[in-house]
Design a protein around this motif. Structure first.
Motif, PDB file in Angstrom:
ATOM      1  N   ILE A  57      55.728 -75.034  -3.558  1.00 34.10           N
ATOM      2  CA  ILE A  57      54.631 -74.432  -4.317  1.00 34.10           C
ATOM      3  C   ILE A  57      53.598 -75.498  -4.675  1.00 34.10           C
ATOM      4  O   ILE A  57      52.392 -75.312  -4.491  1.00 34.10           O
ATOM      5  CB  ILE A  57      55.169 -73.740  -5.590  1.00 34.10           C
ATOM      6  CG1 ILE A  57      55.983 -72.508  -5.202  1.00 34.10           C
ATOM      7  CG2 ILE A  57      54.029 -73.345  -6.523  1.00 34.10           C
ATOM      8  CD1 ILE A  57      56.661 -71.836  -6.364  1.00 34.10           C
ATOM      9  N   ARG A 107      56.664 -66.009   0.228  1.00 33.62           N
ATOM     10  CA  ARG A 107      55.492 -66.283  -0.597  1.00 33.62           C
ATOM     11  C   ARG A 107      54.286 -66.591   0.282  1.00 33.62           C
ATOM     12  O   ARG A 107      53.176 -66.163   0.025  1.00 33.62           O
ATOM     13  CB  ARG A 107      55.790 -67.468  -1.516  1.00 33.62           C
ATOM     14  CG  ARG A 107      54.765 -67.646  -2.628  1.00 33.62           C
ATOM     15  CD  ARG A 107      55.301 -68.625  -3.670  1.00 33.62           C
ATOM     16  NE  ARG A 107      54.351 -68.779  -4.755  1.00 33.62           N
ATOM     17  CZ  ARG A 107      53.414 -69.708  -4.790  1.00 33.62           C
ATOM     18  NH1 ARG A 107      53.307 -70.560  -3.783  1.00 33.62           N
ATOM     19  NH2 ARG A 107      52.590 -69.805  -5.809  1.00 33.62           N
ATOM     20  N   HIS A 108      54.540 -67.331   1.367  1.00 35.92           N
ATOM     21  CA  HIS A 108      53.428 -67.758   2.216  1.00 35.92           C
ATOM     22  C   HIS A 108      52.924 -66.614   3.081  1.00 35.92           C
ATOM     23  O   HIS A 108      51.732 -66.356   3.159  1.00 35.92           O
ATOM     24  CB  HIS A 108      53.884 -68.924   3.094  1.00 35.92           C
ATOM     25  CG  HIS A 108      52.764 -69.613   3.806  1.00 35.92           C
ATOM     26  ND1 HIS A 108      52.030 -70.606   3.204  1.00 35.92           N
ATOM     27  CD2 HIS A 108      52.248 -69.450   5.044  1.00 35.92           C
ATOM     28  CE1 HIS A 108      51.094 -71.014   4.054  1.00 35.92           C
ATOM     29  NE2 HIS A 108      51.210 -70.332   5.181  1.00 35.92           N
ATOM     30  N   ALA A 142      59.932 -69.465   0.253  1.00 33.23           N
ATOM     31  CA  ALA A 142      58.637 -70.035   0.631  1.00 33.23           C
ATOM     32  C   ALA A 142      57.988 -69.189   1.726  1.00 33.23           C
ATOM     33  O   ALA A 142      56.788 -68.934   1.705  1.00 33.23           O
ATOM     34  CB  ALA A 142      58.819 -71.470   1.107  1.00 33.23           C
ATOM     35  N   THR A 182      52.226 -71.918   0.613  1.00 35.55           N
ATOM     36  CA  THR A 182      53.481 -72.540   0.210  1.00 35.55           C
ATOM     37  C   THR A 182      53.962 -73.369   1.390  1.00 35.55           C
ATOM     38  O   THR A 182      54.136 -72.835   2.478  1.00 35.55           O
ATOM     39  CB  THR A 182      54.528 -71.469  -0.139  1.00 35.55           C
ATOM     40  OG1 THR A 182      53.915 -70.494  -0.983  1.00 35.55           O
ATOM     41  CG2 THR A 182      55.719 -72.068  -0.829  1.00 35.55           C
TER      42      THR A 182
END
Lengths: 237, 434
Positions: B44, B385-386, B382, B393
């Motif tokens: 992050i 999130r990305h 990750a 991320t």
């Protein structure tokens, strides 16, 4: 008797140093055990029975004296050497079976070989044969939890044989068993004796001692009586 | 130790751990969370720093940005008639020309005038930021044209009503159909004008908006409309009426921003004092501008990131330490619980070293398994999130290696004591242990 002595105990003493005072558990034992013999060691509690068992099993060292097992004096070996001797020359049978819970029957039988660096894949057949010998052919992949007390003790007997020891050392092998199972185990021990194996059993049970050809009675850290039955046994019956 | 017996010890280790699945799982949880946290936090942080660096890079390392800033109220120059007060401050056209003439190393100067307006097409009415600037804005800001062309010199000279929209705004306003050559209305407080859309631009980084204005909800406005500077002044003037604050405020700002491009980042540092001098000449100590130096910010950001990373590592180490203590605690309990087994193994010929290795390997299995699950979990988080949440991320290799390395180290360090304790048990006592 022309038989070769595999154990020679000479003036064996064991003193426990408890700080304030010293306790003499063994006060100078002398005896030999011949190859292929069946010996029971008896005595009341406090007689030095357990101490002798520990020393015979190379779990403990005597304070003085000699303990010759095979050709070596093991009395003064260090921990690592003693571990090797236990693994290769002694087959233990305990009162509470002492199997390893997370291993199955065959794996339990293999344990002593494992610590000699022998792979289970190379000795699998040998372990299975021993399991069959004690009548557990159909229980090979059972865990100890899944076996009865008698069956567990059979596994322990098979385990004690796997490394072809000089001596089988049993500590109250039937102490946790009911009388009919006790007979089964004692029969197996008789059978092993018949095959020429050397047995030493520590017990306080006369019924167990009765099967032996020789009974060594300990009292206060000394040999009280050393009875070789042989012909006498037949007379008694 | 022979390879085959090592494999067997590992197998036995797995069997022992499987015997207490819940306990092993809970023990691993400390490790899993520790490793997961390291990877996720680093990812992050890395993502945020990457975005910020890109934003600054978009401004250009060899650029300097001078912005008009409303000075402290007692120094504001007021000019009033009929109860209407205007605040006059900020950069002027003369500043731009003085900079290009007197400051050494300057290659180009880009004036920018910005006001908040509404842009209307059909029934759609969107808040936007109207930007008056010169035709070389795209090269200067490294923005790229998605469709059509940017404003040109002729339009600047003729004060034409041409405009270029940002991609985001075009999507919002035209909802799918082609905006090129369409007409839009740009409405301010005092006037509304019709413009023709001639191009769609994508700025290098979303969020790298000129003056970082926020809308009512606090979001950064990403809806920019570019028109020729000359057109801007002719149609809307430099009087900016701001209604959004609640009370009416009227400001006269000739230029919102002057961007200055130098030949290199080194020249920027040398020219900064001269730049200030050129600006202060006409200001009599009244500071109504601020200078943003992206290269400085970039350096500061990198230093900040290094500090953040170090801090993160400390936190990670502490969490792994806590995890490690948990593991040691469990292993000590395990040793006590398995005392008899240890005694049996010793009786069967196991040396102290054999016992040490066995327990150490069990601890290592816990740590490595926990570490692996943590790495996968962190990676998965990750990724989600990305790719699904579209927030930058970035999982760095070093964080994975560090997390893994730390979990192994924790396993070795915290496993050693219980393992030694197991090995040093007196076999007789151990056997007697019920």
């Amino acid at each position: 008797m022309a038989k070769h002595s595999i154990i020679q105990i000479k003036d064996l003493k064991k003193v426990y140093d408890l700080g304030a005072f010293k306790v003499q558990a063994l006060k100078g034992l002398n005896f030999d055990i011949e190859e292929g013999s069946y010996t029971a060691i008896m005595g009341p509690s406090g007689s030095g029975k357990s101490t002798l068992l520990n020393i015979l099993g190379c779990l403990d060292r005597p304070s003085s004296g000699a303990y010759i097992l095979g050709d070596d004096d093991v009395a003064h070996m260090d921990d690592k050497e003693l571990s090797g001797v236990r693994g290769s020359r002694i087959g233990f049978i305990f009162q509470s079976y002492n199997l390893i819970q997370q291993l199955n029957v065959v794996e339990n039988i293999h344990v002593p070989l494992f610590y000699q660096g022998k792979d289970i894949s190379d000795h699998y057949d040998h372990c299975v044969k021993l399991a069959e010998k004690v009548g557990l052919a159909d229980r090979l992949d059972h865990r100890p939890m899944q076996l009865s007390g008698g069956q567990q003790q059979r596994v322990a007997v098979a385990r004690s044989l796997v490394n072809e020891p000089l001596m089988l050392l049993a500590d109250e092998p039937t102490g946790n068993l009911d009388s009919s199972t006790e007979q089964e185990i004692l029969d197996i021990l008789d059978e092993l004796h018949g095959e020429g194996r050397t047995l030493v059993i520590v017990t306080h049970d006369d019924a167990v001692a009765e099967r032996a050809e020789r009974v060594i009675h300990l009292k206060d850290g000394l040999v009280d009586q050393d009875i070789r039955k042989g012909a006498a046994k037949a007379v008694a019956k | 130790m022979r390879g085959s017996s090592l494999i067997q010890i590992v197998q036995v280790g797995f069997k022992s751990l499987r015997l207490h699945k819940l306990r092993s799982g809970l023990t691993m949880l400390g490790m899993i969370i520790g490793v997961w946290a390291v990877i996720v936090l680093v990812a992050i942080g890395e993502g945020a720093s990457h975005d910020a660096q890109e934003a600054i890079k978009a401004l250009g390392a060899q650029n300097v940005i001078i912005r008009s800033v409303k000075p402290m109220s007692d120094k504001v120059q007021l000019q009033g008639r009929d109860m209407e007060w205007e605040t006059i401050y900020g950069l002027k056209n003369s500043d731009a020309s003085r900079i290009s003439k007197t400051v050494p190393g300057v290659i180009k100067v880009l004036p920018v005038l910005t006001q908040r307006k509404n842009i209307i097409h059909g029934k759609r009415d969107v808040d936007c930021q109207l930007i008056g600037t010169y035709p070389y804005y795209p090269e200067f800001t490294q923005s790229k044209m998605v469709a059509g062309t940017f404003l040109n010199e002729i339009e600047e000279a003729r004060k034409e009503n041409s405009c270029v929209l940002t991609l985001e705004l075009a999507e919002k306003l035209f909802a799918g159909h082609n905006p090129l050559m369409e007409k839009v209305v740009i409405r301010g407080f005092e006037s509304a004008q019709v413009f023709r859309v001639k191009g769609i631009i994508q700025e290098r980084v979303e969020g790298a908006k000129l003056p970082q204005q926020k809308d009512v909800l606090g979001r950064t406005i990403s809806a920019n409309v570019f028109i020729p500077l000359s057109t801007f002044k002719a149609l809307f003037g430099i009087k900016n009426i701001d209604r959004s604050v609640g009370s009416l405020s009227v400001e006269r700002v000739e230029l919102s921003e002057i961007r200055v491009e130098f030949g290199s980042a080194e020249e920027v540092m040398e020219a900064l004092p001269l730049l200030r001098e050129a600006l202060d000449k006409t200001r009599r100590g009244n500071v109504d501008y601020e200078i943003q130096v992206p290269i400085n910010e970039l350096n500061a950001l990198k230093a900040q990131k290094a500090r953040d990373t170090r801090m993160l590592m400390y936190i990670a180490c502490i969490s792994l330490l806590v995890g490690g203590i948990g593991i040691m605690n469990i292993m000590l309990a395990t040793v006590t619980e398995r005392t008899q087994e240890i005694g049996v193994r010793r009786a069967m010929g196991a040396t102290q070293r054999d016992i040490t290795v066995q327990f150490l390997i069990e601890t290592l299995i816990l740590c490595l398994l926990g570490g692996s699950i943590g790495v996968c979990g962190g990676w998965g988080f990750a990724w989600v999130r990305h790719h699904l949440l579209h927030t930058t991320t970035i999982v760095t290799e070093w964080s994975v290696l560090a997390a893994f390395g730390l979990s192994v180290t924790v396993g070795l360090v915290f496993g050693l004591y219980p393992a030694r304790r197991a090995a040093l048990l007196d076999p007789i006592e151990a056997l007697r242990h019920a």
